[in-house]
Design a protein around this motif. Sequence first.
Motif, mmCIF file in Angstrom:
data_model
loop_
_atom_site.group_PDB
_atom_site.id
_atom_site.type_symbol
_atom_site.label_atom_id
_atom_site.label_comp_id
_atom_site.label_asym_id
_atom_site.label_seq_id
_atom_site.Cartn_x
_atom_site.Cartn_y
_atom_site.Cartn_z
ATOM 1 N N ARG A 114 0.836 -1.207 0.000
ATOM 2 C CA ARG A 114 0.000 0.000 0.000
ATOM 3 C C ARG A 114 0.863 1.246 0.000
ATOM 4 O O ARG A 114 1.767 1.371 0.837
ATOM 5 C CB ARG A 114 -0.891 -0.047 1.240
ATOM 6 C CG ARG A 114 -1.797 1.106 1.372
ATOM 7 C CD ARG A 114 -2.923 0.812 2.356
ATOM 8 N NE ARG A 114 -3.634 2.041 2.564
ATOM 9 C CZ ARG A 114 -3.427 2.845 3.595
ATOM 10 N NH1 ARG A 114 -2.589 2.511 4.538
ATOM 11 N NH2 ARG A 114 -4.100 3.974 3.683
ATOM 12 N N ALA B 168 -5.289 5.108 -8.470
ATOM 13 C CA ALA B 168 -5.926 4.495 -7.302
ATOM 14 C C ALA B 168 -7.447 4.508 -7.395
ATOM 15 O O ALA B 168 -8.136 4.226 -6.407
ATOM 16 C CB ALA B 168 -5.446 5.178 -6.035
ATOM 17 N N TRP C 1 -9.929 5.760 -4.770
ATOM 18 C CA TRP C 1 -9.043 6.239 -3.684
ATOM 19 C C TRP C 1 -8.088 7.332 -4.202
ATOM 20 O O TRP C 1 -7.224 7.789 -3.468
ATOM 21 C CB TRP C 1 -8.185 5.106 -3.132
ATOM 22 C CG TRP C 1 -8.909 4.019 -2.409
ATOM 23 C CD1 TRP C 1 -9.088 3.920 -1.051
ATOM 24 C CD2 TRP C 1 -9.513 2.836 -2.964
ATOM 25 N NE1 TRP C 1 -9.764 2.760 -0.750
ATOM 26 C CE2 TRP C 1 -10.044 2.084 -1.899
ATOM 27 C CE3 TRP C 1 -9.677 2.354 -4.269
ATOM 28 C CZ2 TRP C 1 -10.707 0.870 -2.103
ATOM 29 C CZ3 TRP C 1 -10.341 1.151 -4.461
ATOM 30 C CH2 TRP C 1 -10.841 0.428 -3.389
ATOM 31 N N GLU D 90 -7.831 10.552 -2.223
ATOM 32 C CA GLU D 90 -7.222 10.308 -0.905
ATOM 33 C C GLU D 90 -5.704 10.184 -1.046
ATOM 34 O O GLU D 90 -4.942 10.786 -0.284
ATOM 35 C CB GLU D 90 -7.813 9.021 -0.335
ATOM 36 C CG GLU D 90 -7.385 8.720 1.083
ATOM 37 C CD GLU D 90 -7.816 7.322 1.494
ATOM 38 O OE1 GLU D 90 -9.000 6.979 1.303
ATOM 39 O OE2 GLU D 90 -6.946 6.571 1.994
ATOM 40 N N ARG E 273 -18.099 10.192 -5.656
ATOM 41 C CA ARG E 273 -18.152 8.758 -5.934
ATOM 42 C C ARG E 273 -19.620 8.351 -6.023
ATOM 43 O O ARG E 273 -20.414 8.694 -5.138
ATOM 44 C CB ARG E 273 -17.452 7.981 -4.815
ATOM 45 C CG ARG E 273 -15.944 8.008 -4.933
ATOM 46 C CD ARG E 273 -15.270 7.416 -3.732
ATOM 47 N NE ARG E 273 -15.126 8.418 -2.694
ATOM 48 C CZ ARG E 273 -14.084 9.249 -2.591
ATOM 49 N NH1 ARG E 273 -13.081 9.166 -3.429
ATOM 50 N NH2 ARG E 273 -14.039 10.158 -1.649
ATOM 51 N N ASP F 32 -15.723 5.579 3.232
ATOM 52 C CA ASP F 32 -14.628 4.716 2.798
ATOM 53 C C ASP F 32 -14.951 4.029 1.458
ATOM 54 O O ASP F 32 -15.915 3.258 1.376
ATOM 55 C CB ASP F 32 -14.414 3.666 3.910
ATOM 56 C CG ASP F 32 -13.273 2.726 3.589
ATOM 57 O OD1 ASP F 32 -12.675 2.854 2.505
ATOM 58 O OD2 ASP F 32 -12.987 1.843 4.437
ATOM 59 N N PRO F 33 -14.121 4.265 0.421
ATOM 60 C CA PRO F 33 -14.389 3.616 -0.873
ATOM 61 C C PRO F 33 -14.299 2.087 -0.786
ATOM 62 O O PRO F 33 -14.849 1.382 -1.631
ATOM 63 C CB PRO F 33 -13.275 4.150 -1.781
ATOM 64 C CG PRO F 33 -12.753 5.371 -1.117
ATOM 65 C CD PRO F 33 -12.963 5.170 0.355
ATOM 66 N N GLY F 34 -13.608 1.591 0.240
ATOM 67 C CA GLY F 34 -13.492 0.143 0.400
ATOM 68 C C GLY F 34 -14.776 -0.494 0.908
ATOM 69 O O GLY F 34 -14.916 -1.712 0.910
#
Length: 397
Positions: free
Chosen positions: A176, A210, A213, A216, A232, A281-283
Amino acid sequence: MTTVDVAVIGAGIHGAGMAQAAAAAGHSVLLLEQTAIAAGTSSRSSKLIHGGLRYLETGQLHLVRESLRERTLLLQLAPELVQLRRFYVPIYRATRRRPWQIALGLALYGVLAGFSRGAAFGALPRRRWGELDGLSTEDLQRVFHYQDAQTDDRALTRAVVASAQSLGAQLLCPARCLGATLVAHAVQLRYRHADGRDMECRARVLVNAAGPWADELARHITPAIAVPPIERVQGSHLLLPLRLHAGCYYLESPRDGRAIFALPWHGQTLLGTTETRHRGDPGRCAPGAAEVAYLLGVLKHYFPAWRGLSGADVSGSFAGLRVLPRGSGHAFHRSRETLLLTDREHAPRVLSIYGGKLTTWRAVAQRAMARITASLPARRARAHTDRLRLHPVAEHG
Ligand SMILES: Cc1cc2nc3c(=O)[nH]c(=O)nc-3n(C[C@H](O)[C@H](O)[C@H](O)COP(=O)(O)OP(=O)(O)OC[C@H]3O[C@@H](n4cnc5c(N)ncnc54)[C@H](O)[C@@H]3O)c2cc1C
């Protein structure tokens, strides 16, 4: 400390394409991915390699033309991964898009495809409507057909990464990127291995691929670089244990007029997509109950035999995030063009990729390479990406 020409963050389709393009141009490349290849949006798309018929409505002719050109190329370069499919567009008395509009759109689509393979379209004779998987014929006026291509987005991304690796690119996954510091003619980046070790490396150019992300990551670059106003937008898909035999369907949601695809997918039906604003959080994105109901509602509206379907029949679902320019209008009508942003006009050290399509990854990588070439040393090219054959890679290969 290791120095590479290009460090690419993110092994989605854009990062894979950038790694391939930079390696093909003869550069040393390090590709960092925090989770797994195609772990983000590039395994959660509608899996179409398409011009995007609906983008004609918003006048995005350049995007449609480029996408169709890339479709033609990918049909040649990746025949095991990208295949033409027949699409049907049923037009009912209540459909907002009138038959003449669809006919005009398909003619323009054919022209923009350069009358290449896959440019054929027409209207299905009424006597053949019974072949359409039980599609409702009540108030049905016309059924148009045309062709577009389908892929396995994760497999395609893996194939592009493998192509980059075969040209010398190095993949670190999972690793990461934590941030980067801009120095005179390079970037110093910090990244964390799966085992918790923190490492540093130097790159002449950092490519921020990314995906959702990207903003970020850009905020972890010092001194600060510009971050565009984006949002998003979540798009959800459902998998249903139903077989579509005739082909793919381009349906108009009776509720809001949006285009919804029903696609054959590994013996089941893939249905999508929605558009809902995503925060946080995009995750963490997953289809919500309202999205499931919306999508099932569209399918049930057009296929009477499936009116008994409920959420319990859904065999799988996933959601992905589109990165779109922030705006007040409906996401459906916003630009799908890819935004390439550099930290400075001449000899940039950072190039960020925002938004875009699965279909245009190769063309975008070529454009991005043109933007960063002045920052890179002259190297002897190893290959040209418009001639590189892409091969499926075994899941654990
Ligand atoms: C619902 C939906 C349907 C779509 N359908 C289509 C379609 O049918 N056809 C089409 O052409 N396009 C489609 N698109 C668009 C297309 O899927 C995307 O444009 C494309 O997949 C984006 O790829 P990407 O590489 O930019 O991002 P991603 O695929 O999200 O890749 C970004 C990667 O970066 C990694 N990453 C993030 N931060 C770090 C970090 N700090 N360090 C290391 N790694 C990091 C992530 O883990 C991720 O793997 C669709 C999009 C959505 C949302």
